[in-house]
Design a protein around this motif. Sequence first.
Motif, PDB file in Angstrom:
ATOM      1  N   VAL A   1      -7.413  32.780  20.765  1.00  0.00           N
ATOM      2  CA  VAL A   1      -6.723  33.933  20.184  1.00  0.00           C
ATOM      3  C   VAL A   1      -6.924  34.015  18.673  1.00  0.00           C
ATOM      4  O   VAL A   1      -7.236  35.089  18.150  1.00  0.00           O
ATOM      5  CB  VAL A   1      -5.224  33.927  20.578  1.00  0.00           C
ATOM      6  N   PRO A   2      -6.804  32.924  17.927  1.00  0.00           N
ATOM      7  CA  PRO A   2      -7.072  33.038  16.483  1.00  0.00           C
ATOM      8  C   PRO A   2      -8.526  33.424  16.181  1.00  0.00           C
ATOM      9  O   PRO A   2      -8.793  34.125  15.205  1.00  0.00           O
ATOM     10  CB  PRO A   2      -6.767  31.648  15.938  1.00  0.00           C
ATOM     11  N   LEU A   3      -9.464  33.009  17.033  1.00  0.00           N
ATOM     12  CA  LEU A   3     -10.864  33.391  16.815  1.00  0.00           C
ATOM     13  C   LEU A   3     -11.039  34.892  17.001  1.00  0.00           C
ATOM     14  O   LEU A   3     -11.818  35.529  16.302  1.00  0.00           O
ATOM     15  CB  LEU A   3     -11.777  32.634  17.773  1.00  0.00           C
ATOM     16  N   ALA A   4     -10.317  35.472  17.943  1.00  0.00           N
ATOM     17  CA  ALA A   4     -10.417  36.910  18.174  1.00  0.00           C
ATOM     18  C   ALA A   4      -9.855  37.692  17.001  1.00  0.00           C
ATOM     19  O   ALA A   4     -10.305  38.796  16.708  1.00  0.00           O
ATOM     20  CB  ALA A   4      -9.694  37.276  19.459  1.00  0.00           C
ATOM     21  N   LYS A   5      -8.854  37.167  16.326  1.00  0.00           N
ATOM     22  CA  LYS A   5      -8.269  37.868  15.192  1.00  0.00           C
ATOM     23  C   LYS A   5      -9.135  37.776  13.942  1.00  0.00           C
ATOM     24  O   LYS A   5      -8.933  38.523  12.999  1.00  0.00           O
ATOM     25  CB  LYS A   5      -6.872  37.312  14.906  1.00  0.00           C
ATOM     26  N   GLU A   6     -10.111  36.876  13.949  1.00  0.00           N
ATOM     27  CA  GLU A   6     -10.991  36.731  12.792  1.00  0.00           C
ATOM     28  C   GLU A   6     -12.101  37.767  12.778  1.00  0.00           C
ATOM     29  O   GLU A   6     -12.888  37.808  11.850  1.00  0.00           O
ATOM     30  CB  GLU A   6     -11.608  35.328  12.777  1.00  0.00           C
ATOM     31  N   VAL A   7     -12.173  38.613  13.800  1.00  0.00           N
ATOM     32  CA  VAL A   7     -13.205  39.641  13.856  1.00  0.00           C
ATOM     33  C   VAL A   7     -12.963  40.624  12.717  1.00  0.00           C
ATOM     34  O   VAL A   7     -11.847  41.090  12.490  1.00  0.00           O
ATOM     35  CB  VAL A   7     -13.167  40.368  15.221  1.00  0.00           C
ATOM     36  N   ASP A   8     -14.014  40.953  12.008  1.00  0.00           N
ATOM     37  CA  ASP A   8     -13.924  41.874  10.871  1.00  0.00           C
ATOM     38  C   ASP A   8     -13.645  43.290  11.376  1.00  0.00           C
ATOM     39  O   ASP A   8     -14.389  43.827  12.194  1.00  0.00           O
ATOM     40  CB  ASP A   8     -15.241  41.829  10.095  1.00  0.00           C
ATOM     41  N   GLU A   9     -12.589  43.901  10.908  1.00  0.00           N
ATOM     42  CA  GLU A   9     -12.203  45.245  11.345  1.00  0.00           C
ATOM     43  C   GLU A   9     -13.171  46.305  10.827  1.00  0.00           C
ATOM     44  O   GLU A   9     -13.248  47.390  11.378  1.00  0.00           O
ATOM     45  CB  GLU A   9     -10.783  45.563  10.868  1.00  0.00           C
ATOM     46  N   ASN A  10     -13.933  46.022   9.770  1.00  0.00           N
ATOM     47  CA  ASN A  10     -14.871  46.985   9.205  1.00  0.00           C
ATOM     48  C   ASN A  10     -16.246  46.918   9.863  1.00  0.00           C
ATOM     49  O   ASN A  10     -17.126  47.695   9.516  1.00  0.00           O
ATOM     50  CB  ASN A  10     -15.023  46.750   7.696  1.00  0.00           C
TER      51      ASN A  10
END
Length: 79
Positions: free
Chosen positions: A11-20
């Motif tokens: 889950v923390p790895l998924a949140k590290e995805v760059d939103e831009n």
Amino acid sequence: MSASLALTHLVPLAKEVDENKVTPGVLGFIVFAVMALAVWGLMKSMNRHMGKVSFEQDPENERASAEGSGSGGTAPARG
């Protein structure tokens, strides 16, 4: 227990995805899948049509063309 532990690490790895960051998304996958299916269908159709083609020349047509030329020379090389 180990599955939930693995999920808590992912889950923390998924949140590290760059939103831009721009990704192809679902639409890109659908377009690619449709193109792949179209190519598969075209290849299947081509193989079916190539199976109907006779690559050997008809002996009657070959004799008629040799007699019709009247040159008395050698026949064209087969290859």
